[in-house]
Design a protein around this motif. Structure first.
Motif, mmCIF file in Angstrom:
data_model
loop_
_atom_site.group_PDB
_atom_site.id
_atom_site.type_symbol
_atom_site.label_atom_id
_atom_site.label_comp_id
_atom_site.label_asym_id
_atom_site.label_seq_id
_atom_site.Cartn_x
_atom_site.Cartn_y
_atom_site.Cartn_z
ATOM 1 N N PRO A 197 0.828 -1.217 0.000
ATOM 2 C CA PRO A 197 0.000 0.000 0.000
ATOM 3 C C PRO A 197 0.864 1.270 0.000
ATOM 4 O O PRO A 197 0.328 2.372 0.087
ATOM 5 C CB PRO A 197 -0.767 -0.118 1.323
ATOM 6 N N GLY A 198 2.164 1.133 -0.123
ATOM 7 C CA GLY A 198 3.070 2.279 0.038
ATOM 8 C C GLY A 198 3.116 3.195 -1.170
ATOM 9 O O GLY A 198 2.863 2.781 -2.300
ATOM 10 N N LYS A 202 5.738 9.468 -0.552
ATOM 11 C CA LYS A 202 5.560 9.826 0.867
ATOM 12 C C LYS A 202 6.745 9.343 1.687
ATOM 13 O O LYS A 202 7.418 8.389 1.314
ATOM 14 C CB LYS A 202 4.288 9.150 1.395
ATOM 15 N N ARG A 203 6.950 9.973 2.818
ATOM 16 C CA ARG A 203 8.068 9.554 3.655
ATOM 17 C C ARG A 203 7.588 9.040 5.012
ATOM 18 O O ARG A 203 6.549 9.454 5.514
ATOM 19 C CB ARG A 203 9.053 10.706 3.864
ATOM 20 N N ILE A 214 15.474 8.904 11.655
ATOM 21 C CA ILE A 214 15.724 8.703 10.233
ATOM 22 C C ILE A 214 14.401 8.837 9.487
ATOM 23 O O ILE A 214 13.332 8.629 10.064
ATOM 24 C CB ILE A 214 16.354 7.321 9.923
ATOM 25 N N SER A 215 14.511 9.142 8.233
ATOM 26 C CA SER A 215 13.306 9.287 7.430
ATOM 27 C C SER A 215 13.604 8.647 6.084
ATOM 28 O O SER A 215 14.717 8.754 5.578
ATOM 29 C CB SER A 215 13.000 10.772 7.317
ATOM 30 N N PHE A 216 12.647 7.926 5.553
ATOM 31 C CA PHE A 216 12.881 7.279 4.256
ATOM 32 C C PHE A 216 11.570 7.203 3.480
ATOM 33 O O PHE A 216 10.486 7.292 4.074
ATOM 34 C CB PHE A 216 13.489 5.898 4.438
ATOM 35 N N PRO A 217 11.645 7.020 2.157
ATOM 36 C CA PRO A 217 10.420 6.894 1.368
ATOM 37 C C PRO A 217 9.693 5.607 1.748
ATOM 38 O O PRO A 217 10.326 4.618 2.119
ATOM 39 C CB PRO A 217 10.917 6.798 -0.080
ATOM 40 N N GLU A 218 8.392 5.632 1.650
ATOM 41 C CA GLU A 218 7.621 4.419 1.922
ATOM 42 C C GLU A 218 8.009 3.323 0.941
ATOM 43 O O GLU A 218 8.415 3.604 -0.181
ATOM 44 C CB GLU A 218 6.120 4.719 1.735
ATOM 45 N N PRO A 261 11.890 0.217 5.766
ATOM 46 C CA PRO A 261 10.581 0.624 5.236
ATOM 47 C C PRO A 261 9.671 -0.580 4.975
ATOM 48 O O PRO A 261 8.468 -0.506 5.229
ATOM 49 C CB PRO A 261 10.931 1.321 3.916
ATOM 50 N N ILE A 262 10.250 -1.653 4.496
ATOM 51 C CA ILE A 262 9.461 -2.873 4.247
ATOM 52 C C ILE A 262 8.932 -3.411 5.566
ATOM 53 O O ILE A 262 7.758 -3.778 5.693
ATOM 54 C CB ILE A 262 10.328 -3.956 3.565
ATOM 55 N N HIS A 263 9.819 -3.444 6.570
ATOM 56 C CA HIS A 263 9.432 -4.065 7.835
ATOM 57 C C HIS A 263 8.354 -3.268 8.567
ATOM 58 O O HIS A 263 7.407 -3.821 9.102
ATOM 59 C CB HIS A 263 10.673 -4.276 8.711
#
Ligand code: GLU
Length: 550
Positions: A197-198, A202-203, A214-218, A261-263
């Motif tokens: 659904p990512g 978006k972050r 930390i920040s990362f893309p979905e 991000p996956i987890h």
């Protein structure tokens, strides 16, 4: 046709439900603040020092909070599995005082209420959760062959699009349930993919206990959650296991950070609470100017067995690793020389963010301090344990001279500046060999060290006279005064000052005479205190050595 029918067609044998497992694995009843951590190796048989580093970190975090530390075996890649590897892992960790509250206890058995603790035995659990996702339309079967996947990638490369199985590229994503069931009934092989659904635009913000904010893309990739052999991928197993086993803090190598991000998304889709994460640095070494990962192939010190063979006490390795985990350990140790390392509070927040630099010289330093704090009795037992396995000649000599060896290990132990002679047990022989006639008399002439500026002839002359007057039945000071008197009578200056003032009128100074005696008794110019050596050797041996020297 419905997702429900698709799920049944895909996973016919799965009859349990999510609720069954949530009921079975109850929330742990632990005191407030208690942390649950795990060590989760793949059973490949190679014990990497980085594994001990990770396990020690996780174990300390759990133990200090009166939580639970468990062992989970991640054996979903069965090609890499090695017979006996689980027991070997347990024994290796035990040797470092790292024991598990739950999990595998050998290659086959386990303890604890949250098992099975071996992923290959948890197939039904993974499939139950996968089935639930399929029923909800959150996962789907993918029938693409390797060639098809490669083709997609080639096309993406030529169009300069992000690679992977996602969005419009995910061919099987929108396959109707009817079509998919047809393929399954036809016997077509499939994997199960997450319908992500990512949105990559978006972050997600995240707080890692070691790395900070930390920040990362979905994640927008439809990652595989169950492979065609029915086993889960790391991602899926991680989310389900850590959720059901009640892990509160996932401490694992930073190589997993890009998968976060996956987890996070999986925990969300599965309806689980995300655990705390601490991505711990990888063990690196300095190779010339450059830092690189400690490599199994290139660096002998990457293997845990290396430390044992070299004779580093496990206590030294533990303390060294604690130094890498939190650099404040060193200061703590200085302030608390007698405390058990288990009193030290490991703090994930204080770990280095950039890499754990492994340095054998520093290890040796730490180890010298550790050995220096041991009693001579403890040194003796650890030494013979090592020598029995790796240095048989020394083992025999040492056990036949137990008292003498303990006295040797005891030289200058007390006092403000104790000696730090040994960093590891394979350095002992070189440092104490001269106490044993068997080794001492076997030494080649070239190996004999003499003080500078003294001829062999003069040395023999001195020893010939000193052998008749030396006395070691008196205390150290009296002995030394005797030596001094003798030296002066033989034309040596009583101290450096008088020698420096008038060097022509002396043959040398007392220290040269002491050096001659030292050489005659040990063949070395640099040893612990000479008087103590003479006392340990005893009058008879001292005389014998003087005579042989002449
Ligand atoms: N089996 C994984 C590994 O050996 C474990 C990672 C984790 O602790 O989650 O890298």
């Amino acid at each position: 046709m419905s997702y429900k029918m698709l799920a049944d067609a895909m996973l016919k044998d799965i009859t349990k439900t999510r609720d069954y497992y949530l009921e079975k694995y109850k929330k742990r009843n632990l005191k407030e603040g208690a942390k649950v951590t795990r060590y989760a190796p793949s059973p490949t048989g190679f014990q990497h020092i980085g594994g001990v580093f990770a396990a020690l970190t996780a174990e300390r975090i759990a133990k200090k909070s009166e939580g639970i530390f468990y062992l989970r075996i991640e054996d979903t890649d069965q090609k890499r599995e090695v017979e006996g590897a689980i027991s070997d892992t347990i024994a290796t960790m035990h040797n470092f005082n790292i024991d598990f509250d739950e999990g595998m206890v050998n290659d086959y058995d386990e303890k604890g209420d949250y098992g099975p603790y071996k992923q290959s035995k948890r197939g039904e659990i993974y499939k139950t959760f996968a089935k639930e996702l399929i029923e909800k339309g959150l996962a789907y079967p993918c029938f693409c062959s390797e060639e098809e996947i490669n083709k997609i990638r080639e096309e993406q490369t030529s169009l300069k699009e992000n690679p992977g199985y996602y969005g419009k590229w995910a061919k099987c994503r929108n396959l109707s349930a009817e079509k998919a069931i047809e393929k399954i009934e036809n016997g077509d092989k499939f994997v199960i993919r997450l319908k992500s659904p990512g949105d990559i635009e978006k972050r997600v913000e995240f707080h890692d206990l070691v790395k900070g904010n930390i920040s990362f893309p979905e994640n927008n990739q439809d990652i595989v959650i169950v492979k065609s052999d029915g086993l889960p991928t790391y991602h899926f197993a991680h989310a389900i296991d850590d959720a059901l086993m009640g892990t509160t803090h996932v401490t694992r190598g930073e190589e997993w950070l890009p998968s976060l991000p996956i987890h996070v998304q999986l925990f969300d889709v599965l309806g689980f609470t995300t655990p705390n994460y601490a991505h711990i640095p990888q063990v690196m070494k300095l190779d010339g100017e450059a830092k690189r990962k400690l490599s199994k192939r290139k660096d002998p010190e990457s293997a845990v067995s290396y430390y044992r063979e070299e004779g580093y006490p496990t206590q030294s390795v533990i303390e060294y690793l604690l130094n890498i985990i939190n650099s404040s350990f060193e200061e703590w140790r200085e302030e608390n020389p007698k405390a058990s390392y288990t009193d030290f509070n490991v703090e994930l927040e204080k770990m280095s963010k950039s890499g754990a630099l492994f340095d054998i010289i520093k290890l040796n330093d730490v180890s010298k301090n550790v050995i220096c704090r041991m009693t001579s009795e403890d040194m003796y037992s650890l030494y013979i344990e090592w020598a029995k396995e790796y240095k048989e000649n020394m083992y025999n000599l040492v056990i036949n001279n137990e008292n003498m060896v303990k006295s040797i290990f005891n030289i200058d132990k007390d006092g403000a500046k104790p000696r730090k002679d040994y960093g590891k047990w394979n350095e002992v022989e070189e440092k104490i060999y001269y106490f044993f006639d068997e080794l001492f008399y076997g030494e080649k002439e070239e190996a004999i060290e003499m003080p500078k500026n003294v001829s062999l002839e003069e040395a023999k002359r001195i020893i010939d006279k000193y052998k008749d007057i030396f006395n070691i039945t008196v205390d150290q000071e009296t002995w030394f005064n005797g030596l001094k008197e003798f030296a002066v009578a033989e034309g040596y200056a009583a101290d450096r000052k008088s020698f420096k003032k008038n060097p022509e009128s002396f043959k040398g100074m007392v220290s040269d005479v002491a050096g001659i005696v030292r050489s005659a008794l040990t063949h070395r110019t640099n040893t612990p205190d000479l008087y103590t050596i003479m006392v340990i050797l005893g009058e008879e041996k001292v005389r014998e050595r003087f005579n042989k020297f002449i």
